[in-house]
Scaffold this active site. Structure first.
Site, PDB file in Angstrom:
ATOM      1  N   HIS A  77       0.829  -1.212   0.000  1.00  0.00           N
ATOM      2  CA  HIS A  77       0.000   0.000   0.000  1.00  0.00           C
ATOM      3  C   HIS A  77       0.862   1.260   0.000  1.00  0.00           C
ATOM      4  CE1 HIS A  77       0.911   0.938   4.216  1.00  0.00           C
ATOM      5  NE2 HIS A  77       0.761  -0.354   4.466  1.00  0.00           N
ATOM      6  N   ARG A 138      -6.287   1.423   3.915  1.00  0.00           N
ATOM      7  CA  ARG A 138      -5.146   1.828   3.099  1.00  0.00           C
ATOM      8  C   ARG A 138      -4.910   0.866   1.930  1.00  0.00           C
ATOM      9  NH1 ARG A 138      -3.642   0.402   8.224  1.00  0.00           N
ATOM     10  NH2 ARG A 138      -2.030  -1.179   8.599  1.00  0.00           N
ATOM     11  N   GLU A 166      -3.002  -6.743   7.506  1.00  0.00           N
ATOM     12  CA  GLU A 166      -1.751  -6.436   8.187  1.00  0.00           C
ATOM     13  C   GLU A 166      -1.576  -7.337   9.413  1.00  0.00           C
ATOM     14  OE1 GLU A 166       1.262  -5.691   8.498  1.00  0.00           O
ATOM     15  OE2 GLU A 166       1.283  -3.485   8.348  1.00  0.00           O
TER      16      GLU A 166
END
Length: 341
Positions: A77, A138, A166
């Site tokens: 990202h 994101r 993540e």
């Protein structure tokens, strides 16, 4: 919706559509008088049912599997608010942290570079892209901005994939405590250290293993395009996070824990390209130079294995691999090796 179905299924094929009846709490299936609910239709060698992509083409010489995608492109990202100021995590939940203005520009630039790479290296004009994306804000924002470089006709589809999220760092509210935890991780080891109420990289490895099996299944059955329209010039794009993508590569190429801990994050908005080699396997050195891979943190042993990946076929094993073989048995001397031969 009728236009979309007409593109996927030729007009000559009858499709049973599900319709929600007005003032009814049940979903009823509309059936054609010539076909019952479980009927199948043959078209250009394909037997179509509710899941046509699960049917492989049957020719006189046996089953023909769909072509493997040309590339698997890993994208980190763009710059996020958390990359600039970690205190953001004390106010905003990690999945809701978005891109900065710079991050948006990085994502757009990534899309332009990706398209330029595809058009420069692919002689045919039937290429497309299919996206897997982390559900974090994101990640979604990166996808939407890099996709500006592609017309709708070039985008085969997208799947939001929670396993690409993540690493969970636990409770971010106490910023000072998080600094202590990260310092402990540096001493303990980045792969095995688990944040309180969070994950270790080893935990991420486990869920990425599941995603990898899903991805391999999708590749094997050619899920990315309708039957009869599958092209060997498909590009799979995985939009995710730094550590998650490093773990994905570790799992795919069977790198050791020590080798993983020597890797570096990709830059924000950066990409790593796994391209189909001469034998059909996906190889990093088809696109990247030796210097680029060394900068990423790959050792000489890993680079040698990539040269093998470049010519090997899917399903083959590298029996001389320095990653999983001789490097573990350092107590043998030359006489032992000669005796064994």
């Amino acid at each position: 919706m009728s236009n979309l179905f007409s593109k996927i299924y030729p007009p000559s094929i009858t499709i049973n559509h599900q319709k929600l009846q007005q003032n009814s709490s049940t979903i009823r299936c509309c059936s054609n008088s010539n076909h019952d609910e479980h009927s199948s239709t043959e078209h250009n060698g394909w037997i179509l049912n509710g899941f046509p992509e699960k049917n492989l083409v049957q020719h006189q010489h046996g089953i023909v599997k769909p072509p493997r995608p040309k590339r698997i492109i890993l994208v980190r990202h763009g710059e996020s608010e958390g990359n600039v100021d970690e205190s953001v995590y004390t106010r905003v939940a990690d999945p809701k942290v978005g891109l900065t203005e710079k991050g948006v520009i990085e994502a757009e630039e990534c899309g332009r570079k990706m398209r330029e790479m595809i058009e420069k290296n692919d002689g045919n004009d039937d290429w497309k892209v299919y996206f897997y994306v982390s559900p974090y804000k994101r990640g979604i924002e990166t996808l939407r901005n890099l996709a500006k470089s592609f017309e709708r006709s070039r985008i085969a589809g997208v799947r939001e994939e929670p396993r690409l999220r993540e690493q969970d760092f636990g409770n971010f509210q106490d910023r000072e405590q998080m600094k202590i935890e990260k310092a402990v991780r540096a001493r303990y080891g980045r792969f095995f250290y688990r944040f309180p109420n969070g994950e270790s990289a080893a935990d991420v490895y486990d869920r990425i293993t599941g995603f990898r099996e899903t991805l391999r299944s999708d590749i094997d059955i050619g899920r990315f395009e309708p039957p009869g329209q599958q092209s060997p010039n498909m590009n799979l794009v995985i939009v995710s996070h730094g550590l998650t993508l490093r773990v994905f590569l570790m799992r795919w190429y069977k790198w050791t824990v020590e080798q993983f801990e020597g890797l570096h994050n990709m830059t924000n908005g950066g990409m790593i390209v796994m391209e189909r080699g001469y034998g059909g396997r996906y190889c990093l050195s088809m696109h990247h130079t030796k210097e680029e891979l060394q900068k990423f943190g790959m050792t000489d042993e890993m680079l040698i294995d990539q040269e093998w990946q470049k010519i090997a076929k899917p399903g083959e094993l590298n029996y001389d691999c320095l990653i999983t073989g001789p490097s573990y048995f350092t107590h043998f001397d030359d006489e032992d090796k000669i005796f064994e031969l």
